[in-house]
Design a protein around this motif. Sequence first.
Motif, PDB file in Angstrom:
ATOM      1  N   ALA A  72      -7.373  -2.981   1.312  1.00  0.00           N
ATOM      2  CA  ALA A  72      -6.767  -1.645   1.285  1.00  0.00           C
ATOM      3  C   ALA A  72      -5.250  -1.743   1.393  1.00  0.00           C
ATOM      4  O   ALA A  72      -4.519  -1.014   0.718  1.00  0.00           O
ATOM      5  N   ILE A  73      -4.759  -2.641   2.223  1.00  0.00           N
ATOM      6  CA  ILE A  73      -3.314  -2.815   2.378  1.00  0.00           C
ATOM      7  C   ILE A  73      -2.700  -3.284   1.062  1.00  0.00           C
ATOM      8  O   ILE A  73      -1.667  -2.772   0.623  1.00  0.00           O
ATOM      9  N   ALA A  74      -3.349  -4.245   0.417  1.00  0.00           N
ATOM     10  CA  ALA A  74      -2.845  -4.740  -0.871  1.00  0.00           C
ATOM     11  C   ALA A  74      -2.860  -3.624  -1.912  1.00  0.00           C
ATOM     12  O   ALA A  74      -1.915  -3.487  -2.704  1.00  0.00           O
ATOM     13  N   SER A  75      -3.890  -2.807  -1.908  1.00  0.00           N
ATOM     14  CA  SER A  75      -3.987  -1.702  -2.861  1.00  0.00           C
ATOM     15  C   SER A  75      -2.885  -0.671  -2.625  1.00  0.00           C
ATOM     16  O   SER A  75      -2.281  -0.172  -3.571  1.00  0.00           O
ATOM     17  N   VAL A  76      -2.625  -0.365  -1.362  1.00  0.00           N
ATOM     18  CA  VAL A  76      -1.556   0.597  -1.046  1.00  0.00           C
ATOM     19  C   VAL A  76      -0.203   0.042  -1.479  1.00  0.00           C
ATOM     20  O   VAL A  76       0.624   0.763  -2.036  1.00  0.00           O
ATOM     21  N   LYS A  77       0.026  -1.235  -1.239  1.00  0.00           N
ATOM     22  CA  LYS A  77       1.299  -1.846  -1.658  1.00  0.00           C
ATOM     23  C   LYS A  77       1.467  -1.763  -3.169  1.00  0.00           C
ATOM     24  O   LYS A  77       2.558  -1.489  -3.669  1.00  0.00           O
ATOM     25  N   THR A  78       0.380  -1.993  -3.898  1.00  0.00           N
ATOM     26  CA  THR A  78       0.426  -1.883  -5.358  1.00  0.00           C
ATOM     27  C   THR A  78       0.728  -0.447  -5.775  1.00  0.00           C
ATOM     28  O   THR A  78       1.540  -0.206  -6.671  1.00  0.00           O
ATOM     29  N   ASP A  79       0.080   0.507  -5.100  1.00  0.00           N
ATOM     30  CA  ASP A  79       0.318   1.923  -5.412  1.00  0.00           C
ATOM     31  C   ASP A  79       1.774   2.297  -5.159  1.00  0.00           C
ATOM     32  O   ASP A  79       2.399   2.986  -5.970  1.00  0.00           O
ATOM     33  N   VAL A  80       2.322   1.866  -4.029  1.00  0.00           N
ATOM     34  CA  VAL A  80       3.715   2.187  -3.696  1.00  0.00           C
ATOM     35  C   VAL A  80       4.656   1.571  -4.722  1.00  0.00           C
ATOM     36  O   VAL A  80       5.598   2.220  -5.185  1.00  0.00           O
ATOM     37  N   ALA A  81       4.383   0.334  -5.110  1.00  0.00           N
ATOM     38  CA  ALA A  81       5.229  -0.312  -6.113  1.00  0.00           C
ATOM     39  C   ALA A  81       5.157   0.426  -7.446  1.00  0.00           C
ATOM     40  O   ALA A  81       6.191   0.615  -8.115  1.00  0.00           O
ATOM     41  N   THR A  82       3.976   0.882  -7.822  1.00  0.00           N
ATOM     42  CA  THR A  82       3.817   1.625  -9.072  1.00  0.00           C
ATOM     43  C   THR A  82       4.566   2.942  -9.025  1.00  0.00           C
ATOM     44  O   THR A  82       5.249   3.325  -9.984  1.00  0.00           O
ATOM     45  N   VAL A  83       4.463   3.657  -7.902  1.00  0.00           N
ATOM     46  CA  VAL A  83       5.166   4.935  -7.765  1.00  0.00           C
ATOM     47  C   VAL A  83       6.680   4.716  -7.805  1.00  0.00           C
ATOM     48  O   VAL A  83       7.409   5.457  -8.462  1.00  0.00           O
ATOM     49  N   LYS A  84       7.154   3.674  -7.107  1.00  0.00           N
ATOM     50  CA  LYS A  84       8.598   3.381  -7.122  1.00  0.00           C
ATOM     51  C   LYS A  84       9.064   3.055  -8.523  1.00  0.00           C
ATOM     52  O   LYS A  84      10.125   3.507  -8.966  1.00  0.00           O
ATOM     53  N   GLU A  85       8.266   2.262  -9.243  1.00  0.00           N
ATOM     54  CA  GLU A  85       8.633   1.877 -10.609  1.00  0.00           C
ATOM     55  C   GLU A  85       8.667   3.110 -11.511  1.00  0.00           C
ATOM     56  O   GLU A  85       9.575   3.282 -12.314  1.00  0.00           O
ATOM     57  N   SER A  86       7.679   3.989 -11.361  1.00  0.00           N
ATOM     58  CA  SER A  86       7.633   5.199 -12.180  1.00  0.00           C
ATOM     59  C   SER A  86       8.780   6.140 -11.852  1.00  0.00           C
ATOM     60  O   SER A  86       9.327   6.799 -12.735  1.00  0.00           O
ATOM     61  N   ALA A  87       9.131   6.212 -10.573  1.00  0.00           N
ATOM     62  CA  ALA A  87      10.206   7.105 -10.160  1.00  0.00           C
ATOM     63  C   ALA A  87      11.569   6.619 -10.637  1.00  0.00           C
ATOM     64  O   ALA A  87      12.479   7.422 -10.862  1.00  0.00           O
TER      65      ALA A  87
END
Length: 135
Positions: A118-133
Amino acid sequence: METPPPAPENASTGQLIGQLSEQLTRLVRDEMRLAQAEVSTKAKKFGLGAGLFGSAGLFGFLGLQVLVAAAVLALALVLPGWLAAVIVAVVLFVVAAVLALIGKKDVQQAAPPVPTEAIASVKTDVATVKESASR
């Protein structure tokens, strides 16, 4: 009946922010459910393993008691019974001390049980959101 959200290229900034907020909320809820399920599964496996380990320890202890008695009886054939018992006890205390030191080291090296997936998945999600933003 809800109307589907407009396509991103046709949506206003307000609509896009609303969609982002809704999607982030859903994403956080889903990640929390994933973490809860992962921790729950690990806790169940840990409980079962601990129970089996405890049972194995009990039977191992009973077997060890029989072997200790056999060692004392064997030494009592050549030494007085009290001396045979003292020698076997000293050997057992030395073995216990060595095992305790090894066990202490292993426990200190053990990582706390955390929901790693779950931690790895959240980190991936945060990185994706940052990249999109940042686009």
